[in-house]
Enzyme design. Structure first.
Site, mmCIF file in Angstrom:
data_model
loop_
_atom_site.group_PDB
_atom_site.id
_atom_site.type_symbol
_atom_site.label_atom_id
_atom_site.label_comp_id
_atom_site.label_asym_id
_atom_site.label_seq_id
_atom_site.Cartn_x
_atom_site.Cartn_y
_atom_site.Cartn_z
ATOM 1 N N HIS A 27 0.833 -1.199 0.000
ATOM 2 C CA HIS A 27 0.000 0.000 0.000
ATOM 3 C C HIS A 27 0.872 1.256 0.000
ATOM 4 O O HIS A 27 1.538 1.555 0.990
ATOM 5 C CB HIS A 27 -0.890 -0.034 1.243
ATOM 6 C CG HIS A 27 -1.831 1.104 1.349
ATOM 7 N ND1 HIS A 27 -1.723 2.054 2.331
ATOM 8 C CD2 HIS A 27 -2.904 1.449 0.613
ATOM 9 C CE1 HIS A 27 -2.710 2.929 2.209
ATOM 10 N NE2 HIS A 27 -3.442 2.583 1.171
ATOM 11 N N HIS A 69 -1.055 10.231 -3.147
ATOM 12 C CA HIS A 69 -2.372 9.860 -2.633
ATOM 13 C C HIS A 69 -3.376 10.986 -2.830
ATOM 14 O O HIS A 69 -4.551 10.749 -3.071
ATOM 15 C CB HIS A 69 -2.278 9.500 -1.152
ATOM 16 C CG HIS A 69 -3.576 9.049 -0.568
ATOM 17 N ND1 HIS A 69 -4.373 9.867 0.201
ATOM 18 C CD2 HIS A 69 -4.229 7.868 -0.654
ATOM 19 C CE1 HIS A 69 -5.456 9.202 0.573
ATOM 20 N NE2 HIS A 69 -5.394 7.981 0.059
HETATM 21 O O1 G3P Z 1 -6.617 1.649 -2.821
HETATM 22 C C1 G3P Z 1 -6.856 0.880 -1.700
HETATM 23 C C2 G3P Z 1 -6.687 1.796 -0.620
HETATM 24 O O2 G3P Z 1 -5.448 2.367 -0.855
HETATM 25 C C3 G3P Z 1 -7.738 2.863 -0.633
HETATM 26 O O3 G3P Z 1 -7.435 3.789 0.228
HETATM 27 O O4 G3P Z 1 -7.133 6.113 0.580
HETATM 28 O O5 G3P Z 1 -5.192 4.595 0.821
HETATM 29 O O6 G3P Z 1 -6.057 5.165 -1.416
HETATM 30 P P1 G3P Z 1 -6.383 4.967 0.026
HETATM 31 CA CA CA Z 2 -4.989 3.677 -2.905
#
Ligand code: G3P
Ligand code: CA
Length: 346
Positions: A27, A69
């Site tokens: 992530h 992000h």
């Molecule tokens: O994309 C999966 C997860 O990353 C969604 O949350 O806000 O971290 O992009 P975010």
């Molecule tokens: Ca994401």
């Protein structure tokens, strides 16, 4: 229990899955240990055993895709220390949320390349601040190149899991993300159903449009609250119901729910995994993080929000529930959790 944990006998899809296990998706890279969305974070994630690295995508003023992000880069770069850009600080409303800062769509790629990434959570992850100032904002092409290079060097397939951020907002500005993303995938030879790529979105309409244009696997992101910014559904909540899951399966390969949509606050598993599987959808939840502040109550250790609790056990529990992949800021723990299923305790 997940089918792949109990499968045995001849070479079946289930047995293949037992060999590979659920996908470990880094992530924003190994973002628990390096500033997020940097090549430093992606390189570490690959070394730690991630199968996929996740770039969130936003456009520049001159039409490049960069990896952040948010399009507001005030929290993850040193832009506030650049007097030459001070006049471009502004306030915008993006998907209904008012934001003040500096926005990628107001900068050229060359300008953004003069910035350096910083740690988003310096209180929670102070060790990561030693890397502040070391890494540029990467482009999508640089992330693809890294995945390909690392895959060739390691003999493993390293995939990418890009997310289109605020797709309707950027399309309205004439900076649509999707054509650039598809062009980059085509250039990489990754515009196929079996390419090591998943495209994810919290909106629906851009995934439906992508479904008409590419065979690359698509993941519909959902959350416990609010609604898609494109107005496609009244709530995300209804998108987790069996009828909506069947609709999603018409264009998507899987769903990406928040963890609490699988393990509710009362610590009881929901029916979401079974409902999604029944609709023919894979399930890739987000986001496993080691710090107490982010862990399910049952896996916390001590009272310090920044202290690491028992993330490996939490991930093992979700693997047991049958997830097909999972996002984590700590891919080494994700890989260990998966490995612990492959190698039963003696
Ligand atoms: O994309 C999966 C997860 O990353 C969604 O949350 O806000 O971290 O992009 P975010
Ligand atoms: Ca994401």
């Amino acid at each position: 229990m997940a089918a792949w944990l109990t499968a045995g006998g001849c070479a079946t899809t289930a047995e293949h899955k037992m060999e590979t296990g659920p996908l470990v998706i880094a992530h924003r890279g190994a973002s628990g240990e390096r500033p997020e969305h940097t090549l430093l974070a992606y390189e570490l994630a690959i070394k730690q055993g991630a199968d996929y690295i996740e770039p969130d995508l936003v456009p520049t003023k001159d039409g490049h895709l960069v990896v952040r992000h948010e399009n507001n880069i005030v929290e993850t770069t040193d832009i506030a220390q650049h007097p030459e850009f001070a006049a471009r600080r502004t306030t915008k409303t993006i998907d209904g949320v008012k934001e003040t800062g500096w926005f990628t769509e107001d900068f050229t790629l060359a300008e953004l390349k003069t910035l350096r990434a910083i740690e988003r959570l310096p209180q929670m992850r102070p060790a990561n601040t030693q890397y502040n100032g070391q890494a540029e904002i990467p482009t999508l092409e640089e992330v693809i190149a890294l995945a390909k290079r690392a895959g060739a060097e390691s003999g493993r397939t390293i995939g990418i899991y890009p997310e289109t951020k605020h797709p309707s907002y950027f399309a309205a500005l004439g900076l649509a993300i999707e054509p650039k993303l598809l062009a980059a995938l085509k250039k990489a030879g990754w515009d196929r159903a079996d390419a090591p790529v998943f495209i994810q979105s919290f909106e629906v309409n851009n995934l439906k449009a992508l479904h008409q244009k590419t065979k690359v696997r698509l993941i519909q992101l959902i959350k416990p609250a609010t609604a898609p910014a494109d107005g496609s559904y009244a709530t995300y909540r209804e998108m987790a119901e069996p009828a909506a899951l069947k609709q999603i399966a018409a264009y998507a390969y899987g769903i990406g729910p928040e963890l609490t949509q699988i393990l509710a606050a009362d610590n009881k598993p929901t029916t979401l995994i079974a409902d999604a599987h029944a609709a023919g959808l894979k399930v890739h939840p987000w986001t496993f993080r080691a710090e107490n502040a982010f862990l399910n109550l049952a896996y916390r250790t001590g009272t310090d929000p920044a202290e690491h609790g028992r993330l490996l056990e939490e991930i093992r529990f979700f693997i047991g529930l049958g997830v097909d992949g999972f996002f984590t800021d700590y891919p080494y723990i994700g890989a260990q959790a998966r490995e612990s299923f492959r190698t039963p305790a003696k």
